[in-house]
Motif scaffolding. Structure first.
Motif, PDB file in Angstrom:
ATOM      1  N   SER A 136      49.308 -33.302  15.132  1.00  0.00           N
ATOM      2  CA  SER A 136      48.913 -32.116  14.362  1.00  0.00           C
ATOM      3  C   SER A 136      47.655 -31.491  14.926  1.00  0.00           C
ATOM      4  O   SER A 136      47.520 -30.269  14.981  1.00  0.00           O
ATOM      5  CB  SER A 136      48.677 -32.486  12.902  1.00  0.00           C
ATOM      6  N   VAL A 137      46.710 -32.350  15.352  1.00  0.00           N
ATOM      7  CA  VAL A 137      45.456 -31.839  15.918  1.00  0.00           C
ATOM      8  C   VAL A 137      45.747 -31.054  17.195  1.00  0.00           C
ATOM      9  O   VAL A 137      45.217 -29.964  17.404  1.00  0.00           O
ATOM     10  CB  VAL A 137      44.475 -33.004  16.191  1.00  0.00           C
ATOM     11  N   ILE A 138      46.623 -31.593  18.045  1.00  0.00           N
ATOM     12  CA  ILE A 138      46.967 -30.902  19.295  1.00  0.00           C
ATOM     13  C   ILE A 138      47.580 -29.540  18.975  1.00  0.00           C
ATOM     14  O   ILE A 138      47.254 -28.535  19.603  1.00  0.00           O
ATOM     15  CB  ILE A 138      47.922 -31.773  20.143  1.00  0.00           C
ATOM     16  N   GLU A 139      48.457 -29.504  17.962  1.00  0.00           N
ATOM     17  CA  GLU A 139      49.133 -28.255  17.604  1.00  0.00           C
ATOM     18  C   GLU A 139      48.167 -27.241  17.007  1.00  0.00           C
ATOM     19  O   GLU A 139      48.202 -26.063  17.339  1.00  0.00           O
ATOM     20  CB  GLU A 139      50.244 -28.573  16.603  1.00  0.00           C
ATOM     21  N   ILE A 140      47.288 -27.686  16.110  1.00  0.00           N
ATOM     22  CA  ILE A 140      46.433 -26.756  15.360  1.00  0.00           C
ATOM     23  C   ILE A 140      45.123 -26.470  16.076  1.00  0.00           C
ATOM     24  O   ILE A 140      44.710 -25.316  16.205  1.00  0.00           O
ATOM     25  CB  ILE A 140      46.166 -27.313  13.945  1.00  0.00           C
ATOM     26  N   CYS A 141      44.458 -27.521  16.545  1.00  0.00           N
ATOM     27  CA  CYS A 141      43.115 -27.359  17.117  1.00  0.00           C
ATOM     28  C   CYS A 141      43.140 -27.211  18.631  1.00  0.00           C
ATOM     29  O   CYS A 141      42.185 -26.720  19.220  1.00  0.00           O
ATOM     30  CB  CYS A 141      42.250 -28.570  16.763  1.00  0.00           C
ATOM     31  N   GLY A 142      44.199 -27.664  19.247  1.00  0.00           N
ATOM     32  CA  GLY A 142      44.255 -27.663  20.703  1.00  0.00           C
ATOM     33  C   GLY A 142      43.359 -28.759  21.257  1.00  0.00           C
ATOM     34  O   GLY A 142      42.296 -29.043  20.710  1.00  0.00           O
ATOM     35  N   CYS A 143      43.814 -29.411  22.300  1.00  0.00           N
ATOM     36  CA  CYS A 143      43.024 -30.456  22.937  1.00  0.00           C
ATOM     37  C   CYS A 143      42.986 -30.173  24.424  1.00  0.00           C
ATOM     38  O   CYS A 143      43.971 -29.719  25.003  1.00  0.00           O
ATOM     39  CB  CYS A 143      43.641 -31.828  22.684  1.00  0.00           C
ATOM     40  N   GLN A 144      41.850 -30.404  25.023  1.00  0.00           N
ATOM     41  CA  GLN A 144      41.693 -30.159  26.455  1.00  0.00           C
ATOM     42  C   GLN A 144      41.097 -31.388  27.118  1.00  0.00           C
ATOM     43  O   GLN A 144      40.416 -32.180  26.476  1.00  0.00           O
ATOM     44  CB  GLN A 144      40.811 -28.936  26.691  1.00  0.00           C
ATOM     45  N   ALA A 145      41.390 -31.516  28.404  1.00  0.00           N
ATOM     46  CA  ALA A 145      40.892 -32.666  29.158  1.00  0.00           C
ATOM     47  C   ALA A 145      39.374 -32.606  29.265  1.00  0.00           C
ATOM     48  O   ALA A 145      38.781 -31.538  29.308  1.00  0.00           O
ATOM     49  CB  ALA A 145      41.521 -32.691  30.545  1.00  0.00           C
ATOM     50  N   CYS A 146      38.767 -33.784  29.280  1.00  0.00           N
ATOM     51  CA  CYS A 146      37.322 -33.874  29.449  1.00  0.00           C
ATOM     52  C   CYS A 146      37.020 -35.151  30.213  1.00  0.00           C
ATOM     53  O   CYS A 146      37.876 -36.013  30.376  1.00  0.00           O
ATOM     54  CB  CYS A 146      36.606 -33.861  28.092  1.00  0.00           C
ATOM     55  N   VAL A 147      35.806 -35.250  30.694  1.00  0.00           N
ATOM     56  CA  VAL A 147      35.381 -36.401  31.483  1.00  0.00           C
ATOM     57  C   VAL A 147      34.675 -37.396  30.566  1.00  0.00           C
ATOM     58  O   VAL A 147      33.730 -37.035  29.864  1.00  0.00           O
ATOM     59  CB  VAL A 147      34.417 -35.959  32.615  1.00  0.00           C
ATOM     60  N   ILE A 148      35.155 -38.638  30.578  1.00  0.00           N
ATOM     61  CA  ILE A 148      34.527 -39.680  29.756  1.00  0.00           C
ATOM     62  C   ILE A 148      33.326 -40.225  30.514  1.00  0.00           C
ATOM     63  O   ILE A 148      33.443 -40.671  31.649  1.00  0.00           O
ATOM     64  CB  ILE A 148      35.512 -40.825  29.451  1.00  0.00           C
ATOM     65  N   ARG A 149      32.177 -40.134  29.905  1.00  0.00           N
ATOM     66  CA  ARG A 149      30.963 -40.709  30.482  1.00  0.00           C
ATOM     67  C   ARG A 149      30.590 -41.896  29.610  1.00  0.00           C
ATOM     68  O   ARG A 149      30.243 -41.724  28.452  1.00  0.00           O
ATOM     69  CB  ARG A 149      29.831 -39.693  30.479  1.00  0.00           C
ATOM     70  N   ASN A 150      30.700 -43.094  30.187  1.00  0.00           N
ATOM     71  CA  ASN A 150      30.432 -44.285  29.376  1.00  0.00           C
ATOM     72  C   ASN A 150      28.973 -44.354  28.970  1.00  0.00           C
ATOM     73  O   ASN A 150      28.647 -44.716  27.862  1.00  0.00           O
ATOM     74  CB  ASN A 150      30.826 -45.544  30.145  1.00  0.00           C
ATOM     75  N   ASN A 151      28.096 -44.016  29.882  1.00  0.00           N
ATOM     76  CA  ASN A 151      26.673 -44.042  29.576  1.00  0.00           C
ATOM     77  C   ASN A 151      26.136 -42.637  29.737  1.00  0.00           C
ATOM     78  O   ASN A 151      26.286 -42.054  30.797  1.00  0.00           O
ATOM     79  CB  ASN A 151      25.926 -44.985  30.523  1.00  0.00           C
ATOM     80  N   PRO A 152      25.519 -42.108  28.711  1.00  0.00           N
ATOM     81  CA  PRO A 152      24.943 -40.772  28.875  1.00  0.00           C
ATOM     82  C   PRO A 152      23.838 -40.838  29.912  1.00  0.00           C
ATOM     83  O   PRO A 152      23.193 -41.869  30.069  1.00  0.00           O
ATOM     84  CB  PRO A 152      24.379 -40.449  27.486  1.00  0.00           C
ATOM     85  N   PRO A 153      23.671 -39.770  30.672  1.00  0.00           N
ATOM     86  CA  PRO A 153      22.600 -39.811  31.670  1.00  0.00           C
ATOM     87  C   PRO A 153      21.251 -39.986  30.984  1.00  0.00           C
ATOM     88  O   PRO A 153      20.963 -39.295  30.018  1.00  0.00           O
ATOM     89  CB  PRO A 153      22.693 -38.453  32.366  1.00  0.00           C
ATOM     90  N   THR A 154      20.510 -40.924  31.450  1.00  0.00           N
ATOM     91  CA  THR A 154      19.182 -41.146  30.868  1.00  0.00           C
ATOM     92  C   THR A 154      18.157 -40.920  31.952  1.00  0.00           C
ATOM     93  O   THR A 154      18.393 -41.225  33.118  1.00  0.00           O
ATOM     94  CB  THR A 154      19.034 -42.587  30.341  1.00  0.00           C
ATOM     95  N   SER A 155      17.023 -40.400  31.565  1.00  0.00           N
ATOM     96  CA  SER A 155      15.972 -40.223  32.554  1.00  0.00           C
ATOM     97  C   SER A 155      15.214 -41.538  32.654  1.00  0.00           C
ATOM     98  O   SER A 155      14.925 -42.175  31.645  1.00  0.00           O
ATOM     99  CB  SER A 155      15.033 -39.087  32.156  1.00  0.00           C
TER     100      SER A 155
END
Length: 134
Positions: A90-109
């Motif tokens: 239902s989410v795919i139909e109503i909201c649409g889903c798009q590919a994204c890149v999974i980043r396991n660790n957010p970049p930290t300074s």
């Protein structure tokens, strides 16, 4: 004698337009991070909501929810993994889903400590004039 069949090519069709000029640019969109280890993506792993401002309507009980809020709710663990999987079509139909890149660790300074000097003491007399002659 053995039959002599002419060699066959795998494909004689020219590439299609989409193969020559793919319309999907390289994925540069980062997937939203799960805020809860029990969180889940209502679009499925490696996908994110496309139309965040569209309204998703739950039927029983009737609840209207913005698609973006629905995604955040899943990531925060408001839904079980089974519920996320059940919502996905239902989410795919109503909201649409798009590919994204999974980043396991957010970049930290990295912490930036000021450089430390090894020694600020002037040399001692014995370092300047050694007492042992050559």
């Amino acid at each position: 004698s053995l039959p002599t069949n002419p060699p066959t090519s795998l494909s004689t069709n020219p590439p299609t337009e989409s193969q020559v000029n793919p319309t999907n640019p390289p994925i540069s969109l980062d997937c939203p991070l799960k805020n809860n280890p029990n969180g889940c993506s209502v679009c499925g792993n490696g996908r994110t909501i496309e139309k965040t401002d569209d309204t998703f309507i739950f039927q029983d009980p009737v609840i209207n929810m913005k698609c973006g809020f629905l995604e955040v709710s899943g990531l925060e663990g408001e839904f079980s993994v089974d519920e996320c999987n059940g919502l996905q079509p239902s989410v795919i139909e109503i909201c649409g889903c798009q590919a994204c890149v999974i980043r396991n660790n957010p970049p930290t300074s990295l912490p930036t400590n000021p450089p430390t000097s090894l020694s600020t003491n002037p040399p001692t007399e014995s370092q300047v004039n050694p007492t042992n002659p050559p």
